[in-house]
Design a protein around this motif. Structure first.
Motif, PDB file in Angstrom:
ATOM      1  N   ALA A  40     -34.761  -0.423  -3.773  1.00 47.53           N
ATOM      2  CA  ALA A  40     -36.157  -0.009  -3.874  1.00 47.53           C
ATOM      3  C   ALA A  40     -36.727   0.294  -2.492  1.00 47.53           C
ATOM      4  O   ALA A  40     -37.445   1.279  -2.313  1.00 47.53           O
ATOM      5  N   GLU A  41     -36.393  -0.525  -1.523  1.00 43.31           N
ATOM      6  CA  GLU A  41     -36.892  -0.312  -0.164  1.00 43.31           C
ATOM      7  C   GLU A  41     -36.317   0.978   0.409  1.00 43.31           C
ATOM      8  O   GLU A  41     -37.019   1.748   1.055  1.00 43.31           O
ATOM      9  N   ALA A  42     -35.032   1.239   0.142  1.00 41.18           N
ATOM     10  CA  ALA A  42     -34.393   2.446   0.654  1.00 41.18           C
ATOM     11  C   ALA A  42     -35.004   3.712   0.053  1.00 41.18           C
ATOM     12  O   ALA A  42     -35.096   4.742   0.723  1.00 41.18           O
ATOM     13  N   LYS A  43     -35.448   3.633  -1.196  1.00 36.86           N
ATOM     14  CA  LYS A  43     -36.034   4.796  -1.859  1.00 36.86           C
ATOM     15  C   LYS A  43     -37.537   4.894  -1.648  1.00 36.86           C
ATOM     16  O   LYS A  43     -38.169   5.816  -2.135  1.00 36.86           O
ATOM     17  N   GLY A  44     -38.116   3.916  -0.968  1.00 33.66           N
ATOM     18  CA  GLY A  44     -39.558   3.942  -0.717  1.00 33.66           C
ATOM     19  C   GLY A  44     -40.369   3.487  -1.904  1.00 33.66           C
ATOM     20  O   GLY A  44     -41.540   3.842  -2.034  1.00 33.66           O
ATOM     21  N   CYS A  45     -39.784   2.676  -2.772  1.00 34.49           N
ATOM     22  CA  CYS A  45     -40.485   2.196  -3.964  1.00 34.49           C
ATOM     23  C   CYS A  45     -41.296   0.954  -3.614  1.00 34.49           C
ATOM     24  O   CYS A  45     -40.901   0.164  -2.767  1.00 34.49           O
ATOM     25  N   LYS A  46     -42.410   0.787  -4.295  1.00 32.83           N
ATOM     26  CA  LYS A  46     -43.271  -0.374  -4.081  1.00 32.83           C
ATOM     27  C   LYS A  46     -43.313  -1.187  -5.370  1.00 32.83           C
ATOM     28  O   LYS A  46     -43.372  -0.630  -6.457  1.00 32.83           O
ATOM     29  N   SER A  47     -43.293  -2.522  -5.233  1.00 31.63           N
ATOM     30  CA  SER A  47     -43.361  -3.361  -6.425  1.00 31.63           C
ATOM     31  C   SER A  47     -44.793  -3.358  -6.928  1.00 31.63           C
ATOM     32  O   SER A  47     -45.743  -3.259  -6.154  1.00 31.63           O
ATOM     33  N   ILE A  48     -44.942  -3.477  -8.221  1.00 28.79           N
ATOM     34  CA  ILE A  48     -46.278  -3.486  -8.810  1.00 28.79           C
ATOM     35  C   ILE A  48     -46.564  -4.842  -9.425  1.00 28.79           C
ATOM     36  O   ILE A  48     -47.139  -4.945 -10.501  1.00 28.79           O
ATOM     37  N   GLU A  49     -46.169  -5.913  -8.707  1.00 27.40           N
ATOM     38  CA  GLU A  49     -46.418  -7.265  -9.191  1.00 27.40           C
ATOM     39  C   GLU A  49     -47.914  -7.502  -9.284  1.00 27.40           C
ATOM     40  O   GLU A  49     -48.679  -7.103  -8.413  1.00 27.40           O
ATOM     41  N   GLY A  50     -48.312  -8.142 -10.332  1.00 28.93           N
ATOM     42  CA  GLY A  50     -49.712  -8.503 -10.498  1.00 28.93           C
ATOM     43  C   GLY A  50     -50.553  -7.372 -11.044  1.00 28.93           C
ATOM     44  O   GLY A  50     -51.673  -7.588 -11.478  1.00 28.93           O
ATOM     45  N   ALA A  51     -50.059  -6.145 -11.014  1.00 31.75           N
ATOM     46  CA  ALA A  51     -50.823  -5.023 -11.538  1.00 31.75           C
ATOM     47  C   ALA A  51     -50.699  -5.018 -13.052  1.00 31.75           C
ATOM     48  O   ALA A  51     -49.626  -5.278 -13.589  1.00 31.75           O
ATOM     49  N   PRO A  52     -51.778  -4.739 -13.758  1.00 31.53           N
ATOM     50  CA  PRO A  52     -51.693  -4.711 -15.215  1.00 31.53           C
ATOM     51  C   PRO A  52     -50.853  -3.518 -15.671  1.00 31.53           C
ATOM     52  O   PRO A  52     -50.929  -2.436 -15.116  1.00 31.53           O
ATOM     53  N   VAL A  53     -50.021  -3.746 -16.664  1.00 29.05           N
ATOM     54  CA  VAL A  53     -49.169  -2.708 -17.205  1.00 29.05           C
ATOM     55  C   VAL A  53     -49.675  -2.366 -18.597  1.00 29.05           C
ATOM     56  O   VAL A  53     -49.841  -3.248 -19.436  1.00 29.05           O
ATOM     57  N   SER A  54     -49.946  -1.094 -18.837  1.00 26.41           N
ATOM     58  CA  SER A  54     -50.424  -0.639 -20.140  1.00 26.41           C
ATOM     59  C   SER A  54     -49.292   0.079 -20.852  1.00 26.41           C
ATOM     60  O   SER A  54     -48.594   0.888 -20.263  1.00 26.41           O
ATOM     61  N   VAL A  55     -49.140  -0.223 -22.116  1.00 27.28           N
ATOM     62  CA  VAL A  55     -48.145   0.445 -22.943  1.00 27.28           C
ATOM     63  C   VAL A  55     -48.888   1.149 -24.063  1.00 27.28           C
ATOM     64  O   VAL A  55     -49.595   0.512 -24.836  1.00 27.28           O
ATOM     65  N   LEU A  56     -48.744   2.462 -24.123  1.00 25.53           N
ATOM     66  CA  LEU A  56     -49.411   3.246 -25.154  1.00 25.53           C
ATOM     67  C   LEU A  56     -48.406   3.606 -26.225  1.00 25.53           C
ATOM     68  O   LEU A  56     -47.293   4.011 -25.929  1.00 25.53           O
ATOM     69  N   GLN A  57     -48.814   3.468 -27.465  1.00 28.65           N
ATOM     70  CA  GLN A  57     -47.947   3.836 -28.570  1.00 28.65           C
ATOM     71  C   GLN A  57     -48.295   5.241 -29.016  1.00 28.65           C
ATOM     72  O   GLN A  57     -49.454   5.634 -29.026  1.00 28.65           O
ATOM     73  N   ALA A  58     -47.296   5.978 -29.376  1.00 24.35           N
ATOM     74  CA  ALA A  58     -47.509   7.337 -29.851  1.00 24.35           C
ATOM     75  C   ALA A  58     -48.180   7.286 -31.216  1.00 24.35           C
ATOM     76  O   ALA A  58     -47.931   6.383 -32.011  1.00 24.35           O
ATOM     77  N   PRO A  59     -49.057   8.245 -31.491  1.00 21.78           N
ATOM     78  CA  PRO A  59     -49.700   8.252 -32.809  1.00 21.78           C
ATOM     79  C   PRO A  59     -48.667   8.507 -33.893  1.00 21.78           C
ATOM     80  O   PRO A  59     -47.702   9.237 -33.703  1.00 21.78           O
ATOM     81  N   ARG A  60     -48.879   7.908 -35.012  1.00 25.21           N
ATOM     82  CA  ARG A  60     -47.945   8.058 -36.132  1.00 25.21           C
ATOM     83  C   ARG A  60     -48.203   9.371 -36.832  1.00 25.21           C
ATOM     84  O   ARG A  60     -49.344   9.777 -37.024  1.00 25.21           O
ATOM     85  N   ARG A  61     -47.123  10.017 -37.205  1.00 26.41           N
ATOM     86  CA  ARG A  61     -47.246  11.281 -37.915  1.00 26.41           C
ATOM     87  C   ARG A  61     -47.347  11.006 -39.405  1.00 26.41           C
ATOM     88  O   ARG A  61     -46.635  10.178 -39.949  1.00 26.41           O
ATOM     89  N   ALA A  62     -48.212  11.749 -40.052  1.00 29.11           N
ATOM     90  CA  ALA A  62     -48.381  11.584 -41.495  1.00 29.11           C
ATOM     91  C   ALA A  62     -47.251  12.306 -42.216  1.00 29.11           C
ATOM     92  O   ALA A  62     -46.711  13.298 -41.745  1.00 29.11           O
ATOM     93  N   ALA A  63     -46.898  11.790 -43.365  1.00 28.99           N
ATOM     94  CA  ALA A  63     -45.854  12.418 -44.179  1.00 28.99           C
ATOM     95  C   ALA A  63     -46.364  13.755 -44.684  1.00 28.99           C
ATOM     96  O   ALA A  63     -47.558  13.932 -44.901  1.00 28.99           O
ATOM     97  N   PRO A  64     -45.503  14.741 -44.910  1.00 33.80           N
ATOM     98  CA  PRO A  64     -45.957  16.053 -45.377  1.00 33.80           C
ATOM     99  C   PRO A  64     -46.734  15.975 -46.687  1.00 33.80           C
ATOM    100  O   PRO A  64     -47.677  16.715 -46.887  1.00 33.80           O
ATOM    101  N   ALA A  65     -46.355  15.088 -47.599  1.00 31.01           N
ATOM    102  CA  ALA A  65     -47.057  14.990 -48.882  1.00 31.01           C
ATOM    103  C   ALA A  65     -48.478  14.479 -48.666  1.00 31.01           C
ATOM    104  O   ALA A  65     -49.403  14.892 -49.351  1.00 31.01           O
ATOM    105  N   ALA A  66     -48.649  13.592 -47.687  1.00 32.58           N
ATOM    106  CA  ALA A  66     -49.971  13.041 -47.432  1.00 32.58           C
ATOM    107  C   ALA A  66     -50.887  14.086 -46.820  1.00 32.58           C
ATOM    108  O   ALA A  66     -52.091  14.031 -46.990  1.00 32.58           O
ATOM    109  N   MET A  67     -50.328  15.057 -46.112  1.00 30.48           N
ATOM    110  CA  MET A  67     -51.143  16.083 -45.482  1.00 30.48           C
ATOM    111  C   MET A  67     -51.481  17.207 -46.445  1.00 30.48           C
ATOM    112  O   MET A  67     -52.182  18.137 -46.107  1.00 30.48           O
ATOM    113  N   GLY A  68     -50.961  17.143 -47.637  1.00 33.16           N
ATOM    114  CA  GLY A  68     -51.270  18.156 -48.634  1.00 33.16           C
ATOM    115  C   GLY A  68     -50.341  19.355 -48.546  1.00 33.16           C
ATOM    116  O   GLY A  68     -50.584  20.374 -49.160  1.00 33.16           O
TER     117      GLY A  68
END
Length: 162
Positions: A40-68
């Motif tokens: 990580a140091e060689a690539k110039g990466c920084k640790s993100i310890e203590g920083a809040p991590v957000s995980v977003l879920q993809a919206p669910r797709r409706a079934a074709p029958a439900a969409m008409g």
């Protein structure tokens, strides 16, 4: 009091067990926990310890029958999964034609590669003054011939199944 002290002593080990997440610069920005501290140091990466991590879920797709949307009709007749013999014969003939065309093209490419390879002694090009570059091209030609031969064999096997 004793449990708090124990928790404070174990917290660095728990963080280490989970792995440190690094943010690496560059397009695209990379977040990873698969790097060691040195990498990580060689690539110039920084640790993100203590920083809040957000995980977003993809919206669910409706079934074709439900969409008409109208349901697609099956290509086969209603009497099960059987296809009419004439239609199946037509499909088989089209498949055979496609495979035969692919086989002719593959054999032509193989013949061209073998002509260029000349039994392991192809002619040197003007840009190949360096012998290592020439050897690299010879190795690439040999590998391409091997791949093309396997493609031809696979196409012949497919045709023999029909």
């Amino acid at each position: 009091m004793k449990s708090i002290t124990l928790l404070l002593l174990l917290s660095p080990m728990l963080a280490q067990a989970q792995g440190v997440v690094y943010r690496c610069p560059g397009p695209p920005v990379l977040y990873t926990d698969a790097l060691s501290a040195k990498e990580a140091e060689a690539k110039g990466c920084k640790s993100i310890e203590g920083a809040p991590v957000s995980v977003l879920q993809a919206p669910r797709r409706a079934a074709p029958a439900a969409m008409g949307a109208p349901q697609a009709q099956p290509a086969t007749p209603a009497s099960g999964n059987r296809v009419e013999p004439q239609l199946q014969k037509q499909r088989d003939n089209e498949r055979r034609q496609v495979l035969e065309t692919e086989l002719r093209q593959a054999e032509a490419r193989l013949a061209e590669l073998q002509r260029e390879y000349q039994g392991g002694n192809p002619e040197r090009r003007g840009d190949e003054r360096n012998y290592a570059k020439y050897q690299e091209r010879v190795a690439e030609l040999k590998a391409a011939i091997g791949r093309q031969e396997s493609d031809v064999a696979a196409l012949k096997r497919e045709l023999s199944k029909l």
